[in-house]
Design a protein around this motif. Structure first.
Motif, PDB file in Angstrom:
ATOM      1  N   ILE A 295       0.845  -1.192   0.000  1.00 44.16           N
ATOM      2  CA  ILE A 295       0.000   0.000   0.000  1.00 44.16           C
ATOM      3  C   ILE A 295       0.883   1.246   0.000  1.00 44.16           C
ATOM      4  O   ILE A 295       1.868   1.317   0.733  1.00 44.16           O
ATOM      5  CB  ILE A 295      -0.913   0.028   1.240  1.00 44.16           C
ATOM      6  CG1 ILE A 295      -1.785  -1.236   1.294  1.00 44.16           C
ATOM      7  CG2 ILE A 295      -1.782   1.279   1.258  1.00 44.16           C
ATOM      8  CD1 ILE A 295      -2.508  -1.415   2.615  1.00 44.16           C
ATOM      9  N   GLU A 297       0.113   5.090   0.776  1.00 34.01           N
ATOM     10  CA  GLU A 297      -0.919   6.020   1.246  1.00 34.01           C
ATOM     11  C   GLU A 297      -0.291   7.390   1.517  1.00 34.01           C
ATOM     12  O   GLU A 297       0.120   7.690   2.646  1.00 34.01           O
ATOM     13  CB  GLU A 297      -1.578   5.505   2.524  1.00 34.01           C
ATOM     14  CG  GLU A 297      -2.395   4.241   2.323  1.00 34.01           C
ATOM     15  CD  GLU A 297      -3.053   3.749   3.603  1.00 34.01           C
ATOM     16  OE1 GLU A 297      -4.227   3.392   3.540  1.00 34.01           O
ATOM     17  OE2 GLU A 297      -2.381   3.762   4.661  1.00 34.01           O
ATOM     18  N   VAL A 299       0.169  11.124   2.508  1.00 29.43           N
ATOM     19  CA  VAL A 299      -0.502  12.132   3.336  1.00 29.43           C
ATOM     20  C   VAL A 299       0.455  13.311   3.494  1.00 29.43           C
ATOM     21  O   VAL A 299       1.685  13.135   3.420  1.00 29.43           O
ATOM     22  CB  VAL A 299      -0.890  11.573   4.729  1.00 29.43           C
ATOM     23  CG1 VAL A 299      -1.930  10.480   4.599  1.00 29.43           C
ATOM     24  CG2 VAL A 299       0.332  11.061   5.477  1.00 29.43           C
ATOM     25  N   SER A 337       3.261  15.500   0.196  1.00 28.55           N
ATOM     26  CA  SER A 337       2.390  14.322   0.274  1.00 28.55           C
ATOM     27  C   SER A 337       3.189  13.051   0.000  1.00 28.55           C
ATOM     28  O   SER A 337       3.465  12.713  -1.153  1.00 28.55           O
ATOM     29  CB  SER A 337       1.249  14.465  -0.729  1.00 28.55           C
ATOM     30  OG  SER A 337       0.329  13.392  -0.597  1.00 28.55           O
ATOM     31  N   ASP A 339       4.093   8.835   1.771  1.00 23.54           N
ATOM     32  CA  ASP A 339       3.725   7.810   2.736  1.00 23.54           C
ATOM     33  C   ASP A 339       4.818   7.808   3.818  1.00 23.54           C
ATOM     34  O   ASP A 339       5.957   7.439   3.540  1.00 23.54           O
ATOM     35  CB  ASP A 339       3.641   6.443   2.053  1.00 23.54           C
ATOM     36  CG  ASP A 339       3.090   5.366   2.973  1.00 23.54           C
ATOM     37  OD1 ASP A 339       3.530   5.314   4.135  1.00 23.54           O
ATOM     38  OD2 ASP A 339       2.240   4.569   2.522  1.00 23.54           O
ATOM     39  N   ARG A 453      -0.293   7.320  -5.298  1.00 24.65           N
ATOM     40  CA  ARG A 453      -1.067   6.402  -4.448  1.00 24.65           C
ATOM     41  C   ARG A 453      -1.114   5.022  -5.087  1.00 24.65           C
ATOM     42  O   ARG A 453      -1.202   4.890  -6.309  1.00 24.65           O
ATOM     43  CB  ARG A 453      -2.480   6.937  -4.241  1.00 24.65           C
ATOM     44  CG  ARG A 453      -3.375   6.060  -3.349  1.00 24.65           C
ATOM     45  CD  ARG A 453      -4.710   6.737  -3.103  1.00 24.65           C
ATOM     46  NE  ARG A 453      -4.532   7.948  -2.320  1.00 24.65           N
ATOM     47  CZ  ARG A 453      -4.451   7.986  -0.995  1.00 24.65           C
ATOM     48  NH1 ARG A 453      -4.522   6.856  -0.303  1.00 24.65           N
ATOM     49  NH2 ARG A 453      -4.300   9.128  -0.370  1.00 24.65           N
ATOM     50  N   GLU A 455      -3.069   1.268  -4.449  1.00 24.68           N
ATOM     51  CA  GLU A 455      -4.003   0.459  -3.677  1.00 24.68           C
ATOM     52  C   GLU A 455      -3.431  -0.952  -3.528  1.00 24.68           C
ATOM     53  O   GLU A 455      -3.004  -1.575  -4.487  1.00 24.68           O
ATOM     54  CB  GLU A 455      -5.354   0.377  -4.390  1.00 24.68           C
ATOM     55  CG  GLU A 455      -6.018   1.738  -4.622  1.00 24.68           C
ATOM     56  CD  GLU A 455      -6.384   2.425  -3.302  1.00 24.68           C
ATOM     57  OE1 GLU A 455      -6.568   1.697  -2.285  1.00 24.68           O
ATOM     58  OE2 GLU A 455      -6.480   3.667  -3.285  1.00 24.68           O
ATOM     59  N   ALA A 459       0.697  -3.386   4.122  1.00 28.57           N
ATOM     60  CA  ALA A 459       1.637  -2.283   4.336  1.00 28.57           C
ATOM     61  C   ALA A 459       3.036  -2.855   4.556  1.00 28.57           C
ATOM     62  O   ALA A 459       3.183  -3.968   5.072  1.00 28.57           O
ATOM     63  CB  ALA A 459       1.211  -1.442   5.522  1.00 28.57           C
TER      64      ALA A 459
END
Length: 461
Positions: A295, A297, A299, A337, A339, A453, A455, A459
């Motif tokens: 993954i 992700e 942020v 941004s 992970d 990103r 999917e 993790a």
């Protein structure tokens, strides 16, 4: 008689005088004739001499021309011989080229290697028989172009692969890409394409030539091995974790007091269990990356603060080796941004490697900076440089250089491979420089706009 005699004598006298006069005249005429003959002879002799002189000049000229013609004829003969020799050499080379072409064709056919050529301006593709079979293109179809290649690409790989091809050809780089193709009978093949640009004398590139390999079987085998490693690592993680946990409790005295000798043995066992646990985590992370299960992700993250956290965690290692640490971190950097877990893995690997592979009392420099397009993280050290012959393998899975194995025999060679895979999947890049006298610098970049990103189901740890 006297009168007659006198008269006769007079006549005789006259005749004698006349004869004398005539004789003188004849002598003069003869002299004139002789003179004229001499003049004529002189004139004829002069004319003849002139003619002879002119003939000699003409003769010399003809001789010179003959010599020139002889030289030209000899030169022409030499030229003809040279041309014949060149033609023989060309014919010999043509035979050799034909023989090499035949051998190359046999070799590529035996190895099932497809050969292609791409004309950049028109997008026209020339494919050999194996390439046509590999991509399901009819041998009667002469108008083959890049759009037909694009249509054959597997839907999930199409956009990524075409972007790779456009970037490579625009930058005139060598090609090494992997992708899948979907044939008309719904058979999916995994292809690896190699290519090189044809650079013209002015530096421009008008075409690419290369080969394609069908690596479907190899890919399936690799996937099976990855799945096995993932399963085995997952099954090993629980018992190894339990061993480490119980050793921690024993060392803490939770199961009772232990002797110093027992404690020393358990400390060694605990260190070994942690190494095994790190290896298991590394193998699990690799399998998740290769299977596309991980993954990403992104942020908004304060990457400067994240880097400071990792440096704080590794401070005891830095102190233990008495390294001097230089930090080139900006005081203020806008949130990016990314992970945080993945960036932490990147930071940890680069910094820990610099600490481990720099001699005691070495110098380590950690830097972060950003421009309009990307964020760049760098770690420099003045340790032993990476051997030139081994530099191309640094980011390969399980690879460790000879000097790295000598300095730390317990490494697993997964860290840098993980970093490169993470950054590639997130739209970034990993690379390094290493020279004698200049030290080694490892770099990592991510797009200023942030990581892509992804999917997944797992993790990375």
């Amino acid at each position: 008689m006297d009168i007659f005699d006198s008269a006769f004598v007079s006549i005789l006298g006259i005749c004698f005088v006349t004869i004398l006069i005539m004789n003188g005249s004849l002598r003069r005429k003869k002299a004139e004739v002789i003179s004229m003959r001499r003049t004529i002879n002189d004139a004829n002799e002069h004319a003849l001499l002139e003619e002879i002189r002119e003939l000699k000049i003409v003769s010399r000229s003809l001789k010179n021309r003959n010599k020139s013609l002889e030289k030209r004829l000899l030169h022409q003969e030499d030229s003809q011989i040279a041309i014949l020799n060149v033609l023989e050499d060309v014919d010999e080379q043509r035979k050799k080229v034909a023989e090499l072409t035949m051998r190359f064709s046999l070799a590529t056919s035996a190895a099932q290697i497809g050969v292609w050529e791409l004309e950049l301006a028109s997008g026209h593709l020339m494919l050999d028989k194996i390439m046509r079979s590999m991509f399901g293109v009819s041998e009667t179809d002469e108008d083959v172009n890049l759009s037909i290649w694009e249509k054959r690409l597997y839907a999930d790989d199409r956009k990524r692969t075409m972007e790779q091809i456009r970037n490579i050809t625009r930058k005139k780089q060598e090609m090494d890409i992997r992708y899948r193709v979907m044939l008309q009978d719904h058979v999916i093949r995994t292809i690896r394409s190699f290519g090189r640009p044809i650079v013209l004398s002015d530096g421009s590139v008008n075409r690419y030539v290369g080969v394609c390999l069908d690596i479907t079987k190899e890919t399936i085998i690799d996937q099976q091995k990855t799945e096995f490693v993932s399963l085995a690592s997952h099954q090993l993680k629980t018992p190894v974790g339990a061993i480490s946990w119980n050793l921690e409790m024993l060392l803490a005295g939770d199961y009772g007091k232990v002797s110093l000798k027992q404690k020393a043995i358990m400390e060694e066992m605990y260190i070994m269990s942690r190494r095994i646990n790190d290896l298991i985590n590394g193998l699990l992370n690799v399998s998740r990356l290769e299977m596309g299960m991980f993954i990403v992700e992104p942020v908004p993250t304060d990457v400067v603060a994240l880097c400071e956290e990792v440096l704080t965690e590794m401070h005891p290692m830095i102190v233990d080796k008495e390294h001097s640490l230089i930090k080139k971190l900006p005081k203020k950097l806008p949130m990016i941004s990314v992970d945080p877990k993945l960036m932490r893995i990147v930071f940890q690997n680069y910094i820990s490697n610099a600490i481990k592979y720099t001699q005691k009392k070495g110098k380590i420099t950690v830097s972060l900076f950003a421009d309009d397009t990307r964020l760049t993280f760098g770690v420099a050290n003045n340790g032993e440089p990476i051997p030139v012959a081994e530099q191309s393998h640094i980011f390969e899975k399980m690879y460790r250089t000879t000097n790295a194995r000598a300095q730390d025999p317990h490494g697993n060679g997964l860290g840098l491979y993980l970093v490169k895979k993470i950054l590639q999947e997130a739209g970034g890049k990993a690379w390094f420089t290493s020279k004698e006298g200049e030290g080694t610098v490892f770099y990592a970049t991510v797009p200023r706009a942030g990581m892509k990103r992804h999917e997944g189901t797992k993790a990375l740890s």
